[in-house]
Structures are given as C-alpha cells and as structure tokens.
Design a protein around this motif. Structure first.
Motif, PDB file in Angstrom:
ATOM      1  N   ILE A 223       0.869  -1.333  -0.058  1.00 22.62           N
ATOM      2  CA  ILE A 223      -0.090   0.077  -0.068  1.00 22.62           C
ATOM      3  C   ILE A 223       0.995   1.482  -0.025  1.00 22.62           C
ATOM      4  O   ILE A 223       2.172   1.160   0.010  1.00 22.62           O
ATOM      5  CB  ILE A 223      -0.755  -0.003   1.109  1.00 22.62           C
ATOM      6  CG1 ILE A 223       0.015   0.083   2.676  1.00 22.62           C
ATOM      7  CG2 ILE A 223      -2.002  -1.230   1.141  1.00 22.62           C
ATOM      8  CD1 ILE A 223      -0.931  -0.064   3.761  1.00 22.62           C
ATOM      9  N   VAL A 224       0.205   2.389  -0.069  1.00 19.02           N
ATOM     10  CA  VAL A 224       1.066   3.662  -0.160  1.00 19.02           C
ATOM     11  C   VAL A 224       1.163   4.308   1.562  1.00 19.02           C
ATOM     12  O   VAL A 224      -0.094   4.465   1.884  1.00 19.02           O
ATOM     13  CB  VAL A 224       0.492   4.668  -1.253  1.00 19.02           C
ATOM     14  CG1 VAL A 224       1.311   6.045  -0.973  1.00 19.02           C
ATOM     15  CG2 VAL A 224       0.389   4.294  -2.623  1.00 19.02           C
ATOM     16  N   VAL A 225       2.327   4.594   1.811  1.00 18.73           N
ATOM     17  CA  VAL A 225       2.325   4.870   3.175  1.00 18.73           C
ATOM     18  C   VAL A 225       3.080   6.216   3.235  1.00 18.73           C
ATOM     19  O   VAL A 225       4.170   6.314   2.676  1.00 18.73           O
ATOM     20  CB  VAL A 225       2.960   4.115   4.011  1.00 18.73           C
ATOM     21  CG1 VAL A 225       3.128   4.848   5.540  1.00 18.73           C
ATOM     22  CG2 VAL A 225       2.403   2.781   4.175  1.00 18.73           C
ATOM     23  N   LEU A 226       2.373   7.580   3.410  1.00 19.50           N
ATOM     24  CA  LEU A 226       2.981   8.756   3.530  1.00 19.50           C
ATOM     25  C   LEU A 226       3.498   9.149   4.666  1.00 19.50           C
ATOM     26  O   LEU A 226       3.159   9.087   5.764  1.00 19.50           O
ATOM     27  CB  LEU A 226       1.853   9.809   3.029  1.00 19.50           C
ATOM     28  CG  LEU A 226       1.207   9.742   1.561  1.00 19.50           C
ATOM     29  CD1 LEU A 226      -0.001  10.694   1.408  1.00 19.50           C
ATOM     30  CD2 LEU A 226       2.014   9.655   0.606  1.00 19.50           C
ATOM     31  N   ASP A 227       4.714   9.988   4.773  1.00 19.72           N
ATOM     32  CA  ASP A 227       5.197  10.555   5.933  1.00 19.72           C
ATOM     33  C   ASP A 227       4.460  11.657   6.534  1.00 19.72           C
ATOM     34  O   ASP A 227       4.168  11.779   7.825  1.00 19.72           O
ATOM     35  CB  ASP A 227       6.721  11.052   5.593  1.00 19.72           C
ATOM     36  CG  ASP A 227       7.711   9.805   5.557  1.00 19.72           C
ATOM     37  OD1 ASP A 227       7.419   9.043   6.128  1.00 19.72           O
ATOM     38  OD2 ASP A 227       8.609  10.140   5.054  1.00 19.72           O
ATOM     39  N   SER A 228       3.663  12.351   5.350  1.00 22.73           N
ATOM     40  CA  SER A 228       2.837  13.339   6.019  1.00 22.73           C
ATOM     41  C   SER A 228       1.629  13.545   4.874  1.00 22.73           C
ATOM     42  O   SER A 228       2.121  13.022   3.659  1.00 22.73           O
ATOM     43  CB  SER A 228       3.612  14.666   6.270  1.00 22.73           C
ATOM     44  OG  SER A 228       2.597  15.708   6.414  1.00 22.73           O
ATOM     45  N   TRP A 229       0.487  13.755   5.196  1.00 28.38           N
ATOM     46  CA  TRP A 229      -0.510  13.998   4.235  1.00 28.38           C
ATOM     47  C   TRP A 229      -0.326  15.198   3.392  1.00 28.38           C
ATOM     48  O   TRP A 229      -0.712  15.482   2.272  1.00 28.38           O
ATOM     49  CB  TRP A 229      -1.919  14.354   4.945  1.00 28.38           C
ATOM     50  CG  TRP A 229      -2.277  12.918   5.383  1.00 28.38           C
ATOM     51  CD1 TRP A 229      -3.088  12.898   6.717  1.00 28.38           C
ATOM     52  CD2 TRP A 229      -2.869  11.920   4.706  1.00 28.38           C
ATOM     53  NE1 TRP A 229      -3.457  11.605   6.795  1.00 28.38           N
ATOM     54  CE2 TRP A 229      -3.501  10.942   5.467  1.00 28.38           C
ATOM     55  CE3 TRP A 229      -2.967  11.575   3.386  1.00 28.38           C
ATOM     56  CZ2 TRP A 229      -4.250   9.806   5.367  1.00 28.38           C
ATOM     57  CZ3 TRP A 229      -3.628  10.453   3.039  1.00 28.38           C
ATOM     58  CH2 TRP A 229      -4.022   9.511   3.999  1.00 28.38           C
ATOM     59  N   SER A 230       0.908  16.014   3.918  1.00 25.73           N
ATOM     60  CA  SER A 230       0.954  17.291   2.759  1.00 25.73           C
ATOM     61  C   SER A 230       1.824  16.473   1.464  1.00 25.73           C
ATOM     62  O   SER A 230       1.938  17.598   0.543  1.00 25.73           O
ATOM     63  CB  SER A 230       2.013  18.050   3.621  1.00 25.73           C
ATOM     64  OG  SER A 230       3.187  17.756   4.015  1.00 25.73           O
ATOM     65  N   GLU A 231       2.260  15.395   1.788  1.00 30.46           N
ATOM     66  CA  GLU A 231       2.990  14.712   0.337  1.00 30.46           C
ATOM     67  C   GLU A 231       2.077  13.924  -0.656  1.00 30.46           C
ATOM     68  O   GLU A 231       2.612  13.237  -1.381  1.00 30.46           O
ATOM     69  CB  GLU A 231       3.856  13.787   0.965  1.00 30.46           C
ATOM     70  CG  GLU A 231       4.875  14.375   1.896  1.00 30.46           C
ATOM     71  CD  GLU A 231       6.041  15.472   1.026  1.00 30.46           C
ATOM     72  OE1 GLU A 231       6.095  15.386  -0.042  1.00 30.46           O
ATOM     73  OE2 GLU A 231       6.536  16.335   1.616  1.00 30.46           O
ATOM     74  N   LEU A 232       0.880  14.207  -0.020  1.00 29.77           N
ATOM     75  CA  LEU A 232      -0.263  13.428  -1.046  1.00 29.77           C
ATOM     76  C   LEU A 232      -0.254  13.692  -2.440  1.00 29.77           C
ATOM     77  O   LEU A 232       0.159  12.774  -3.516  1.00 29.77           O
ATOM     78  CB  LEU A 232      -1.608  13.721  -0.404  1.00 29.77           C
ATOM     79  CG  LEU A 232      -2.645  13.147  -1.122  1.00 29.77           C
ATOM     80  CD1 LEU A 232      -2.585  11.760  -1.099  1.00 29.77           C
ATOM     81  CD2 LEU A 232      -4.261  13.637  -0.557  1.00 29.77           C
ATOM     82  N   TYR A 233      -0.197  14.897  -2.775  1.00 31.06           N
ATOM     83  CA  TYR A 233      -0.436  15.462  -4.421  1.00 31.06           C
ATOM     84  C   TYR A 233       1.084  14.986  -5.163  1.00 31.06           C
ATOM     85  O   TYR A 233       0.824  14.129  -6.160  1.00 31.06           O
ATOM     86  CB  TYR A 233      -0.872  16.622  -4.577  1.00 31.06           C
ATOM     87  CG  TYR A 233      -2.507  16.807  -4.512  1.00 31.06           C
ATOM     88  CD1 TYR A 233      -3.307  16.926  -5.730  1.00 31.06           C
ATOM     89  CD2 TYR A 233      -3.181  16.909  -3.330  1.00 31.06           C
ATOM     90  CE1 TYR A 233      -4.679  16.824  -5.568  1.00 31.06           C
ATOM     91  CE2 TYR A 233      -4.440  16.942  -3.355  1.00 31.06           C
ATOM     92  CZ  TYR A 233      -5.200  17.015  -4.558  1.00 31.06           C
ATOM     93  OH  TYR A 233      -6.558  17.181  -4.386  1.00 31.06           O
ATOM     94  N   PRO A 234       2.058  15.316  -4.332  1.00 32.12           N
ATOM     95  CA  PRO A 234       3.361  15.097  -5.216  1.00 32.12           C
ATOM     96  C   PRO A 234       3.535  13.650  -5.372  1.00 32.12           C
ATOM     97  O   PRO A 234       4.009  13.023  -6.476  1.00 32.12           O
ATOM     98  CB  PRO A 234       4.271  15.802  -4.504  1.00 32.12           C
ATOM     99  CG  PRO A 234       3.713  16.842  -3.633  1.00 32.12           C
ATOM    100  CD  PRO A 234       2.082  16.271  -3.407  1.00 32.12           C
ATOM    101  N   THR A 235       3.153  12.868  -4.238  1.00 31.58           N
ATOM    102  CA  THR A 235       3.183  11.135  -4.660  1.00 31.58           C
ATOM    103  C   THR A 235       2.459  10.589  -5.385  1.00 31.58           C
ATOM    104  O   THR A 235       2.967   9.874  -6.373  1.00 31.58           O
ATOM    105  CB  THR A 235       3.028  10.713  -3.066  1.00 31.58           C
ATOM    106  OG1 THR A 235       3.995  11.264  -1.848  1.00 31.58           O
ATOM    107  CG2 THR A 235       3.399   9.129  -3.158  1.00 31.58           C
ATOM    108  N   ILE A 236       1.247  11.080  -5.518  1.00 29.89           N
ATOM    109  CA  ILE A 236       0.430  10.405  -6.271  1.00 29.89           C
ATOM    110  C   ILE A 236       0.471  10.910  -7.924  1.00 29.89           C
ATOM    111  O   ILE A 236       0.795   9.793  -8.708  1.00 29.89           O
ATOM    112  CB  ILE A 236      -1.029  10.941  -6.084  1.00 29.89           C
ATOM    113  CG1 ILE A 236      -1.525  10.485  -4.498  1.00 29.89           C
ATOM    114  CG2 ILE A 236      -2.068  10.071  -7.132  1.00 29.89           C
ATOM    115  CD1 ILE A 236      -1.522   8.666  -4.487  1.00 29.89           C
TER     116      ILE A 236
END
Length: 456
Positions: free
Chosen positions: A379-392
C-alpha cells in the motif's frame, strides 16, 4: 440431425428394425442426459472452488459464467466454500455464533457485525467449519438461561462495547451463554482488552487474541459490490489501476479524528493547484444510514455510489478514525483500489482526540500496533498528508508499476484473510493443526511504499 434420421428410419422400418431404432434412440438419450448432468455438476464444483480461492470480489466476479449463470445467486452464499490451498482436512464442524442485540428493541444493525454477514468466514475459510449465525440473540438481564445455549458444539457469543452502559456486558454474556467463548466488537479504544476471549480491533497490549477478526467491508458495501456485479459487465471489476478514472478518492467524515480535519484542509489547498482527477466527498458529520431515503445529509454517498467510486479509483485515502483500522481499507482492496495511509495512522502514533482535549495531544492510540498486520502490505504510506499530491502524481507516471502494485495487493490481501480466518477457526475448535503454526497474521516487511525512497 441424428435424431431426425432415426425417427425417419423408425417409421419406414419393419417391426424388428423399429425395435432396434428405438433402442438406439433410448441409448442416445440416456448418454446425452448423463453427459449434461455430469457436466453441470462438475462445472458447479469448479465454480465453488474458484469462488473460495478468490482474494477479492474482483476475482469473485471475473468468471465468464457470472452474469449468464443464475445459479450464482445460490452459490455465492453457499456453506460449501473452502480454500483449495489448505492442507487441513475438510471435516465439517458446526460453530454457532450468537450476535446479541445492542438494545431492547434489537432493530439497529451494528456494522461491526458485517464480518459475520458477508460470508467472509466462508470465502476465506479452510472448509473445516459450517457456521450458524443467530441474529438478535437474547441477553436476558435476569440470566434466565436458554437451553439452546447449553449445547456442546463450539459457539461464540458476541456483544457490542459501549462508552455508556453496555446492553449485554461480559457478566451477562457469560451467564446467558456459559458454554460459549466470548467476543467484543466496537471496542475502538481497547478498553475491554482482558475481559473477553476474542475481539475486533487488534492490540498488542494484551493476551494473544487467536480469535481476533478484522472488520472487513461493511455489509451494505459488500451487497452493493454484488449488485453492481450482477448489473454490470464483470470486466468492470478487473479494471487495471492504470485504466481507472480517478487518481484517488477522499470519502470520509471529519468528526471521528482531529487529524481528518487537517487532511480536509490539505486536500482543499493542494487540490486547488493540481490537475489530478480526484473524487472528494468530505462530510462534517456522518449519518449512520446513508441509504435511508429520508437521510438529509446530501454530502454522504449511498453505498452503491460509494462502491462505484471505489471501483473506478486507483487509490483510496484511508485516514484513521476512532481507530486506525477502518472499514474503508477493506472496502478499497475488495474493489481493487490501493489504500493510502499516513505513517502516523499506520502506527497509531496519535490519539484520535476528536474533541480536541489538550491532555490527549501527545498520547498514542490506546490500541497498540492496531494495524501491525498491514505493515508489509503493498500500500502507499506517506510520511505526511502534505505529501499526498506530489506522491500520487509521481506514481501515475508509471502505469505498469501501478498495475503490478494492484495485483500484488490483491494477492497479499487474499493470503492475509486466509491466514487470519484460519487462526480464528483454530481458536474456535481449539485446534493445533499445522495451519495454525504459521504465525498466520504476521506479514513480511518490505513491500509498503516508503515516501522517502520515492522522493529520492
């Protein structure tokens, strides 16, 4: 054509020849009938095997016979499901599960009981157990014991935790069902760790809960999946991640966890400058029955619409609610959508603190390691939700990798559910079979996506 020839010969022949033709006709009819029924039953057996080995509803409805074979309505909830990968003997043991009422009228359905109503125990089971589910089971406060509860076969009495006075607490449960093991649901804060034999909402701070069961999808969501499958082309369920319409969906309410409010703000700010095709339905409050036609919460999706969005989303945001484990994780995977979590949520680093109480700000979640079984999931695990759009946006650049991740997730989920259900069976039967010795709910580390690695 052969039948017409023989009929013609019959009426044009003498008596002896007629008897010979009649024998041929009867023999041909018998062979045809035997072939038809043998083929029909052998196909049924194969279909049941395919269903039981499915790791998600995507595999469940992928059979080409799904839409044209009306027998699916009977087969999909058959008690004959078994896992063909299991080496356990397929000996039927009857286990009765008593789902006690949550209130005096017993009319309200508790979504936490969905695991017993969606046939997950059969779909992922080994075939050793046939379950009898007793809904709205009595929990007499005067402890007038029902003779049926004194049966010798294995049984489980289930009650709901409540922040207020429990309608059927542990003492009343044991009094009404003295021969049964006990289970508590809805204990999202792990306040009843030592009182019951088994539970939902895992915690490592307590006894080894061999009887732990995950939430699974909600009953309404599962029923919607089956209904969509009945009405639509089954290939809709096999849609590769790279072919789906939405990059991700964000469907949640803000009231169950303080961090969700911050996530809602992040999505609004980041989404204002992004061109990602996303679906959002973020509610300030959530109605318990979205399918009620009298529901005035127009921002809340009905379960049919909700699952169609899941089926057309590459990723599904799954922020922690009262507990890091939530129905949405399971509903996403069953629909072939990849869950996205924050690292804090995955590890239960924060108390949900939905009322924003100062003394809870620095506390971890009371259920320690609530999602430990998902640590190794793809699954995708982000260090912070602030990284959501760049990660996707970065993940969407490699469609082949998206499809591979989706395939790995579906396979992982099927293996996980088979292991945890097998361990539950061992718990109910007090089994020491080899199936139980595989540490069934542990997951190998290393498959989760670490955002630090992606960014480099």
């Amino acid at each position: 054509a052969q039948l017409i020839i023989f009929i013609n010969m019959y009426f044009r022949s003498r008596a002896q020849q007629r008897r010979f033709c009649l024998q041929i006709l009867i023999g041909s009819a018998a062979i045809f009938a035997a072939s038809f029924f043998l083929g029909k039953f052998s196909n049924t057996d194969s279909y049941l095997g395919d269903v039981s080995s499915s790791s998600s509803v995507a595999d469940f409805v992928s059979s080409s016979s799904f839409l044209r074979d009306k027998r699916i309505r009977l087969l999909r909830f058959s008690q004959e499901f078994f896992d063909p990968k299991s080496t356990a003997p397929r000996i039927k043991n009857t286990v009765t599960i008593y789902l006690t009422r949550d209130s005096s009228d017993g009319t309200h359905f508790n979504p936490a009981l969905s695991i017993f109503k969606t046939d997950a125990l059969q779909r992922y089971g080994t075939g050793r157990i046939q379950y009898i589910i007793r809904e709205h089971a009595e929990c007499d406060l005067d402890c007038n014991i029902d003779a049926a509860a004194l049966q010798q076969e294995p049984c489980l009495a289930v009650t709901r935790n409540s922040n207020k006075d429990m309608w059927c607490d542990i003492d009343h449960l044991k009094c009404n069902y003295p021969q049964c093991k006990t289970m508590v649901t809805n204990d999202e804060m792990c306040s009843k760790v030592d009182a019951f034999d088994s539970r939902q909402y895992f915690t490592s701070d307590g006894p080894d809960f061999g009887g732990y069961l995950p939430l699974g999808p909600r009953l309404g969501s599962w029923q919607s999946l089956l209904e969509i499958a009945r009405l639509k082309n089954p290939h809709f369920f096999n849609m590769p991640a790279s072919k789906r319409k939405f990059a991700f969906n964000a469907v949640f309410s803000q009231t169950t966890n303080r961090a969700r409010q911050k996530l809602a703000v992040d999505i609004e700010h980041q989404g204002s400058t992004s061109k990602l095709p996303v679906f959002t339905s973020i509610m300030t409050e959530r109605d318990m029955d979205a399918n009620d036609p009298n529901n005035r919460n127009h921002n809340q999706l009905r379960s049919d619409d909700y699952m169609e969005v899941m089926l057309d989303s590459i990723f599904t945001l799954s922020p922690a609610g009262h507990n890091p484990e939530c129905f949405r994780i399971f509903e996403a995977v069953e629909a072939g959508s990849i869950p996205v979590l924050s690292r804090d949520d995955l590890h239960g680093a924060h108390h949900p603190n939905q009322r924003n109480r100062e003394h809870l700000n620095d506390l971890a979640h009371p259920c320690q390691n609530a999602l430990v079984h998902w640590y190794g999931a793809p699954i995708v695990v982000l260090d912070s939700w602030s990284e959501l759009y760049p990660t996707i946006e970065g993940l969407l650049k490699d469609p082949a990798a998206l499809d591979e991740m989706q395939d790995k997730l579906i396979a992982w989920y099927g293996d996980y559910m088979r292991r945890v259900v097998s361990k539950f069976e061992d718990f109910m039967l007090d089994s020491t079979s080899p199936v139980a010795s595989e540490s069934p709910v542990d997951s190998p580390p290393g498959d989760s996506i670490n955002i630090d690695l992606l960014s480099t």
